[in-house]
Enzyme design. Structure first.
Site, mmCIF file in Angstrom:
data_model
loop_
_atom_site.group_PDB
_atom_site.id
_atom_site.type_symbol
_atom_site.label_atom_id
_atom_site.label_comp_id
_atom_site.label_asym_id
_atom_site.label_seq_id
_atom_site.Cartn_x
_atom_site.Cartn_y
_atom_site.Cartn_z
ATOM 1 N N HIS A 98 28.205 -8.584 17.735
ATOM 2 C CA HIS A 98 28.447 -9.339 18.978
ATOM 3 C C HIS A 98 29.798 -8.941 19.549
ATOM 4 O O HIS A 98 30.585 -8.241 18.907
ATOM 5 C CB HIS A 98 28.436 -10.846 18.723
ATOM 6 C CG HIS A 98 29.602 -11.314 17.898
ATOM 7 N ND1 HIS A 98 29.668 -11.121 16.539
ATOM 8 C CD2 HIS A 98 30.753 -11.940 18.237
ATOM 9 C CE1 HIS A 98 30.796 -11.609 16.072
ATOM 10 N NE2 HIS A 98 31.493 -12.112 17.091
ATOM 11 N N ASP A 100 33.010 -11.157 21.582
ATOM 12 C CA ASP A 100 33.380 -12.556 21.803
ATOM 13 C C ASP A 100 33.337 -12.923 23.288
ATOM 14 O O ASP A 100 33.834 -12.176 24.136
ATOM 15 C CB ASP A 100 34.795 -12.828 21.260
ATOM 16 C CG ASP A 100 34.864 -12.577 19.756
ATOM 17 O OD1 ASP A 100 33.841 -12.723 19.078
ATOM 18 O OD2 ASP A 100 35.967 -12.223 19.284
ATOM 19 N N HIS A 253 31.810 -6.350 17.121
ATOM 20 C CA HIS A 253 32.206 -6.517 15.725
ATOM 21 C C HIS A 253 31.165 -7.350 14.980
ATOM 22 O O HIS A 253 30.327 -8.015 15.596
ATOM 23 C CB HIS A 253 33.608 -7.112 15.613
ATOM 24 C CG HIS A 253 33.779 -8.417 16.318
ATOM 25 N ND1 HIS A 253 33.973 -8.514 17.678
ATOM 26 C CD2 HIS A 253 33.755 -9.690 15.860
ATOM 27 C CE1 HIS A 253 34.071 -9.783 18.016
ATOM 28 N NE2 HIS A 253 33.937 -10.526 16.931
ATOM 29 N N ARG A 268 42.379 -16.629 14.442
ATOM 30 C CA ARG A 268 42.058 -15.830 15.632
ATOM 31 C C ARG A 268 42.712 -16.399 16.875
ATOM 32 O O ARG A 268 42.622 -17.599 17.146
ATOM 33 C CB ARG A 268 40.550 -15.770 15.849
ATOM 34 C CG ARG A 268 40.178 -14.753 16.930
ATOM 35 C CD ARG A 268 38.684 -14.693 17.138
ATOM 36 N NE ARG A 268 38.312 -15.430 18.331
ATOM 37 C CZ ARG A 268 37.051 -15.620 18.733
ATOM 38 N NH1 ARG A 268 36.047 -15.137 18.024
ATOM 39 N NH2 ARG A 268 36.800 -16.279 19.835
#
Ligand SMILES: O=C(O)CCC(=O)C(=O)O
Ligand SMILES: [Fe+2]
Length: 280
Positions: A98, A100, A253, A268
């Site tokens: 995917h 983000d 990723h 993150r």
């Protein structure tokens, strides 16, 4: 202008940036990093002394932040999201290809992920280079893809009956009512590098605008298996002190879920992007 110590990470995916501490970056190094980021899509850093405060400071130097609506924040750091898997949990966050926030009208520019607590082995993250994957398609298919837009969503993942809500990480996720869709060009012109990148991904893309799901699925499936080839992908093994900064417009990723029975915690920060323009 400072020159960076860049080493290709693999044949076609990512670079390792050596001899540099992100927490003590000079303005010249920051400028050089911006160029490397736009060109390579994913930057790998080792042996960083990088506290949550340093993480936040680096992100603010780079640009505007955007909050992920689903992940819990780190205590005392509302802008840093926890990517957490506990020992007893079997599902992980990001365990499929995917990029983000492609479900947002203005998708996130990039994500800066810092290793905080790692399993003894496993828990690598794979990356894919969507510039190289697009460049390797035939001119005929490139042309066709450039005329298309695709619909992206997070409802099937984070919505009421979404995938994560049926798993053992459901309790740690918020935002069940904050789901939505967006449409984007299938091939974008990267806002900084000017290069063309394929902008569909298995996690969030539902189908092509104006096409049925059934019509979209074979072409998307072809593109997904095209991208997932050794010449466009790489796998990063996290160590204490590792930091990875990826561009959500030119990479995918995939967090490997191969460390059952052990915990893993990453921090993150997501950086805000700009509207995506179609490649011409
Ligand atoms: O935990 C990882 O390696 C990546 C998880 C993920 O998809 C993310 O943080 O965006
Ligand atoms: Fe992710």
């Amino acid at each position: 202008m400072s020159s960076l110590n860049l080493t290709p990470f693999s044949v076609g995916c990512g670079v390792t940036v050596g001899d540099l501490q992100l927490a003590k970056l000079t303005d010249d190094e920051l400028l050089a990093l911006r160029e490397a980021f736009a060109e390579h899509g994913v930057l790998f850093f080792r042996d960083q002394q990088f506290t949550p405060h340093d993480h936040l400071q680096f992100a603010h130097r780079w640009g505007e932040l955007v909050l992920n609506k689903f992940f819990k924040p780190v205590e005392g750091f509302p802008d840093i999201a926890e990517v957490r898997k506990e020992k007893h949990q079997t599902t992980n966050i990001g365990g499929g290809w995917h990029t983000d926030h492609s479900y947002d009208d203005i998708p996130a520019m990039g994500s800066i992920l810092v290793a905080r607590d790692l399993p003894t082995s496993g828990g690598d993250t794979r990356f894919a280079n969507l510039y190289a994957a697009f460049d390797a398609l035939s001119p005929g298919l490139q042309q066709t893809l450039q005329s298309l837009r695709a619909i992206h969503s997070n409802k099937h993942i984070y919505g009421k009956d979404g995938f994560y809500r049926t798993t053992d990480i459901a309790d740690q996720l918020g935002g069940v009512d904050e789901v939505g869709d967006a449409t984007h060009p299938v091939v974008i012109t990267h806002p900084e590098s000017g290069r063309k990148a394929l902008y569909v991904n298995p996690g969030h893309t539902l189908g092509f605008e104006g096409w049925t799901r059934a019509e979209s699925q074979p072409l998307l499936g072809y593109l997904y298996s095209h991208v997932d080839q050794p010449q466009f992908t790489c796998q990063f093994n996290w160590q204490p002190g590792s930091v990875v900064f990826w561009d959500n417009r030119s990479t995918w990723h995939f967090a490997q879920n191969d460390y059952q029975g052990q915990a893993r915690l990453m921090h993150r920060i997501t950086l805000a992007g700009s509207a995506l323009a179609a490649a011409v």
